[in-house]
Design a protein around this motif. Sequence first.
Motif, short mmCIF file in Angstrom:
data_model
loop_
_atom_site.label_atom_id
_atom_site.label_comp_id
_atom_site.label_asym_id
_atom_site.label_seq_id
_atom_site.Cartn_x
_atom_site.Cartn_y
_atom_site.Cartn_z
N GLY A 44 18.89 23.13 9.85
CA GLY A 44 19.30 21.81 10.30
C GLY A 44 19.38 20.84 9.14
N GLU A 45 19.61 19.57 9.49
CA GLU A 45 19.75 18.53 8.49
C GLU A 45 18.48 17.69 8.49
OE1 GLU A 45 23.49 16.61 9.36
OE2 GLU A 45 24.53 18.19 8.23
N TYR A 46 17.83 17.63 7.34
CA TYR A 46 16.53 16.98 7.22
C TYR A 46 16.61 15.75 6.31
CZ TYR A 46 14.40 21.17 9.21
OH TYR A 46 14.05 22.19 10.05
N PHE A 47 15.87 14.73 6.68
CA PHE A 47 15.65 13.62 5.76
C PHE A 47 14.30 13.01 6.08
CE2 PHE A 47 17.59 11.41 9.35
CZ PHE A 47 16.84 10.24 9.45
N CYS A 48 13.77 12.24 5.14
CA CYS A 48 12.51 11.60 5.42
C CYS A 48 12.62 10.10 5.19
CB CYS A 48 11.38 12.22 4.61
SG CYS A 48 11.06 11.37 3.08
N GLU A 49 11.67 9.40 5.77
CA GLU A 49 11.63 7.95 5.73
C GLU A 49 10.26 7.52 5.21
OE1 GLU A 49 13.13 4.94 9.02
OE2 GLU A 49 11.29 5.93 9.64
N ALA A 50 10.24 6.63 4.26
CA ALA A 50 8.97 6.10 3.73
C ALA A 50 8.78 4.68 4.25
CB ALA A 50 9.01 6.09 2.20
N SER A 51 7.59 4.40 4.75
CA SER A 51 7.30 3.04 5.21
C SER A 51 5.84 2.71 4.95
CB SER A 51 7.63 2.90 6.70
OG SER A 51 6.88 3.82 7.45
N PRO A 64 0.82 -1.22 0.00
CA PRO A 64 0.00 0.00 0.00
C PRO A 64 0.85 1.27 0.00
CG PRO A 64 0.04 -1.00 2.19
CD PRO A 64 0.70 -1.97 1.25
N PRO A 65 0.25 2.45 -0.32
CA PRO A 65 1.02 3.70 -0.37
C PRO A 65 1.76 3.97 0.94
CG PRO A 65 -1.19 4.02 -1.23
CD PRO A 65 -1.17 2.64 -0.64
N SER A 66 2.96 4.49 0.81
CA SER A 66 3.81 4.75 1.98
C SER A 66 3.28 5.91 2.81
CB SER A 66 5.23 5.07 1.54
OG SER A 66 5.84 3.93 0.99
N GLU A 67 3.65 5.85 4.09
CA GLU A 67 3.52 7.03 4.95
C GLU A 67 4.93 7.57 5.14
OE1 GLU A 67 1.27 6.79 8.51
OE2 GLU A 67 -0.58 6.79 7.34
N TYR A 68 5.02 8.88 5.35
CA TYR A 68 6.32 9.54 5.40
C TYR A 68 6.55 10.17 6.76
CZ TYR A 68 5.73 8.99 0.39
OH TYR A 68 5.52 8.46 -0.85
N GLN A 69 7.75 9.99 7.27
CA GLN A 69 8.13 10.59 8.54
C GLN A 69 9.36 11.45 8.29
OE1 GLN A 69 7.02 10.45 11.97
NE2 GLN A 69 8.58 12.04 12.05
#
Length: 103
Positions: free
Chosen positions: A80-87, A31-36
Amino acid sequence: VAPTTPVCEVPSSAMTGTVVELSCKESEGSPPSEYQWYKNGVALLEKTGTGSARAANITYTMNKKSGTLLFNTVTKNDTGEYFCEASNGVGLSQKCSVKRMQV
């Protein structure tokens, strides 16, 4: 289907007091990812109503479904330093590379 590595859009610099939107997207996950979103390695809180968000002095809106992180008025504190995570609960979650935003 497990998510692929998401594509992060983070501006390298932003003017104080402007509206800034960071975006994160991957298209393979089903299913479509959620992002954090993370800032300096710490997961950002999702704004839920008033009380707690105001107490934490949250100046952004994070949408886990669309992957956007929206700052209504950025401040120097948002540098700051940003990144995102898909799960999506299938396979391993995927992170994009860290990008620095200078306000």
